[in-house]
Design an enzyme around this catalytic site. Sequence first.
Site, short mmCIF file in Angstrom:
data_model
loop_
_atom_site.label_atom_id
_atom_site.label_comp_id
_atom_site.label_asym_id
_atom_site.label_seq_id
_atom_site.Cartn_x
_atom_site.Cartn_y
_atom_site.Cartn_z
CE LYS A 1 -8.53 -0.33 0.90
NZ LYS A 1 -8.23 -0.25 2.24
CG ASP B 1 0.01 0.04 2.14
OD1 ASP B 1 0.64 0.77 2.80
OD2 ASP B 1 -1.18 -0.56 3.13
CG MET C 1 -5.84 6.72 9.61
SD MET C 1 -6.45 5.39 9.80
CE MET C 1 -7.13 4.79 10.86
#
Length: 258
Positions: free
Chosen positions: A58, A36, A173
């Site tokens: 992503k 990723d 996040m």
Amino acid sequence: MWAWQCVLGGYGARDSELMTLKAVKVIQNADLLLYDRLVSNDVLDLVGPDAKLLYVGKTAGYHSRTQEEIHELLLSFAEAGATVVRLKGGDPLVFGRGGEEMDFLQRQGIQVKVIPGITAASGIAAELGIPLTHRGIANSVRFLTGHSRKGGTDPLFVAENAADPDTTLVVYMGLSTLPSLAQKLMHHGLPSNTPAVAVERGTTPQERMVFAELKDLADKIVLVELVSPTLIIIGKVVALSPFWPQTLKEASFLVEVK
Ligand code: SAH
């Protein structure tokens, strides 16, 4: 054999030294590596000449593949007998949905081997000299997701549970929900002058960070335009960092460590 491996590093990072030796061996022997966006080029260079690389990362707002598609890809390659390594940033089982992939594969009868990695909290705290559980200052550390329900501005978890001055909070996040989180934490009793830091692309040469008291952190992040991946650490231990600015005025400034 199935193996998951993990590396701490912002996208494009040059430093691959935070990997375990076990992880290096597994990558070198992989037939197929699925990775990723938090994986650095140095790490990708470790694969053998015949190995295949597949990007399944992503980015916020844009998913190159859905989680279900990643599950199916992993399953089909495993069933074809390939030695597949699913490379994830940091520790594969700390956020990042590694647990879901493991669960899916195990239900399909695939053997999954997990190799631990240095999670962003550990790598960044160590680099900045922030002792996450310093004796007498923090008796626990809590990893939180800043994700919101349906992309809103409210973090998922209940801030009143997290508003403990003796606990270090590490928010993954958390950029978009920080304004709401900080307000809630202060509302539930966390002092507004609690030391905090936001670190973008920690442990990489592109690292940027902002130190501030909790009440000012969200504004300062906007001012210097930090982007993902950014990790936020909130707690008295942050002021133990040798990089913590000594005066309140300085505390708002962007600190360039390199
Ligand atoms: N499994 C990963 C976390 C995946 S969730 C780990 O253990 O570290 C992705 C979030 O992790 C990012 O949004 C950010 O909050 C944090 N993160 C991961 N790598 C980072 C880095 N190099 N610098 C800052 N934050 C990072």
